[in-house]
Design a protein around this motif. Sequence first.
Motif, PDB file in Angstrom:
ATOM      1  N   GLY A 117       0.802  -1.222   0.000  1.00  0.00           N
ATOM      2  CA  GLY A 117       0.000   0.000   0.000  1.00  0.00           C
ATOM      3  C   GLY A 117       0.829   1.262   0.000  1.00  0.00           C
ATOM      4  N   GLY A 118       2.157   1.136  -0.001  1.00  0.00           N
ATOM      5  CA  GLY A 118       3.022   2.319  -0.036  1.00  0.00           C
ATOM      6  C   GLY A 118       3.417   2.806   1.344  1.00  0.00           C
ATOM      7  N   LEU A 119       4.395   3.712   1.382  1.00  0.00           N
ATOM      8  CA  LEU A 119       4.837   4.278   2.651  1.00  0.00           C
ATOM      9  C   LEU A 119       3.799   5.260   3.179  1.00  0.00           C
ATOM     10  CD1 LEU A 119       7.663   3.228   1.596  1.00  0.00           C
ATOM     11  CD2 LEU A 119       8.643   5.127   2.876  1.00  0.00           C
ATOM     12  N   ARG A 120       3.444   5.086   4.447  1.00  0.00           N
ATOM     13  CA  ARG A 120       2.569   6.050   5.106  1.00  0.00           C
ATOM     14  C   ARG A 120       2.749   5.887   6.607  1.00  0.00           C
ATOM     15  NH1 ARG A 120      -0.502   1.872   3.234  1.00  0.00           N
ATOM     16  NH2 ARG A 120      -1.972   0.894   4.704  1.00  0.00           N
ATOM     17  N   GLU A 121       2.452   6.909   7.339  1.00  0.00           N
ATOM     18  CA  GLU A 121       2.643   6.880   8.793  1.00  0.00           C
ATOM     19  C   GLU A 121       1.830   5.754   9.409  1.00  0.00           C
ATOM     20  OE1 GLU A 121       1.881  10.655  10.557  1.00  0.00           O
ATOM     21  OE2 GLU A 121       3.517  11.662   9.508  1.00  0.00           O
ATOM     22  N   GLY A 122       2.451   5.051  10.361  1.00  0.00           N
ATOM     23  CA  GLY A 122       1.782   3.985  11.086  1.00  0.00           C
ATOM     24  C   GLY A 122       1.900   2.606  10.458  1.00  0.00           C
ATOM     25  N   VAL A 123       2.472   2.517   9.247  1.00  0.00           N
ATOM     26  CA  VAL A 123       2.598   1.241   8.557  1.00  0.00           C
ATOM     27  C   VAL A 123       3.948   0.606   8.874  1.00  0.00           C
ATOM     28  CG1 VAL A 123       2.905   0.199   6.277  1.00  0.00           C
ATOM     29  CG2 VAL A 123       1.027   1.774   6.673  1.00  0.00           C
ATOM     30  N   THR A 124       3.962  -0.711   9.026  1.00  0.00           N
ATOM     31  CA  THR A 124       5.212  -1.441   9.184  1.00  0.00           C
ATOM     32  C   THR A 124       5.473  -2.266   7.934  1.00  0.00           C
ATOM     33  OG1 THR A 124       5.029  -1.590  11.597  1.00  0.00           O
ATOM     34  CG2 THR A 124       6.458  -3.189  10.500  1.00  0.00           C
TER      35      THR A 124
END
Length: 321
Positions: free
Chosen positions: A215-222
Amino acid sequence: MDDAVRSERQQGGRHEAEAVIDEGATRVTRTIEVRAPIEVVWESLTDPREIAEWFGDSAEFPDGTGAGAVGSFGWSDHGSFPAVVERSERPHVWAFRWGRPGEELRDDNSTLATFTLEPLDAGTRLTVVETGFERLGDAAAARAAMRDNQHGWTHELDELVALLARRWTPATVDGLAGTITRVLDIPAPRSRVWRHLTDPASIELWWGHPAVFPGGLREGVTGTFEHEGQRWPVAIRVLRPEQTFAFRWGEFGEAEPGPGACDVRFDLDELEHGGTRVTVVESGWMRVPDEERDERIRGNAGGWEQVLDGLRAHVLGAVAP
């Protein structure tokens, strides 16, 4: 005196304090040595935006600075000096012929400045040799021009040394705070640097690790980085477009960064001439067990030099924007 400074002085080298005149050969020479890699020195030497920060006040080369390029160097108190690039052999030799303000270049009003770059274990050696003073008139005129340019190369190359000290620095370790810091300037727009810093496909190219973030880089993702078939978790904490990229990374095999994980933060700042300053700080090393910390922190300090140099090379070699 600091032990490291004393050791470097004892080892010698060819960093000359000032330019020297060879009256017999009618030339002016100077050699300097800097820590920056040869490609970084080449860019500061030949990129017009960089030239304007150490050699005069402006450098106008509409078609670049390759062999045959025509342009000028400008000083606010001396005028604009016409120039033509005679040689451009990246990253080892660059030479230009330059003349007098308000005059077209001729053999009897110009000299040739040749820069030679040599890679060293700890950086780069740069030598400038300016020749052709004997064509500027009689012996007295040649001596006067050599004295002027002896002073000029002393001053201008000191400016280049200072510029490179700002443009490229080694990683530094603060054992008390448990941090590694690296600062690097990239002569490219901040938007382009940001794109390659945070795009997983680009990360794999300049860092060397496959970066997987569903889903791409985004805050809160590991997501994960991978090395030789082993993966470790990377939890995105801050993703502030074109400003800050921060994550916490863990150990091989963890699903999420554990209690010994370190934090990494990249900050991007615009520079006056359109470049970008990248600052990376890796913190949290005091959470790493004592018996592992020293070796690992030294390894990562060298790693950040390689990684950011890789980012710089990738950004400069990529197609705009």
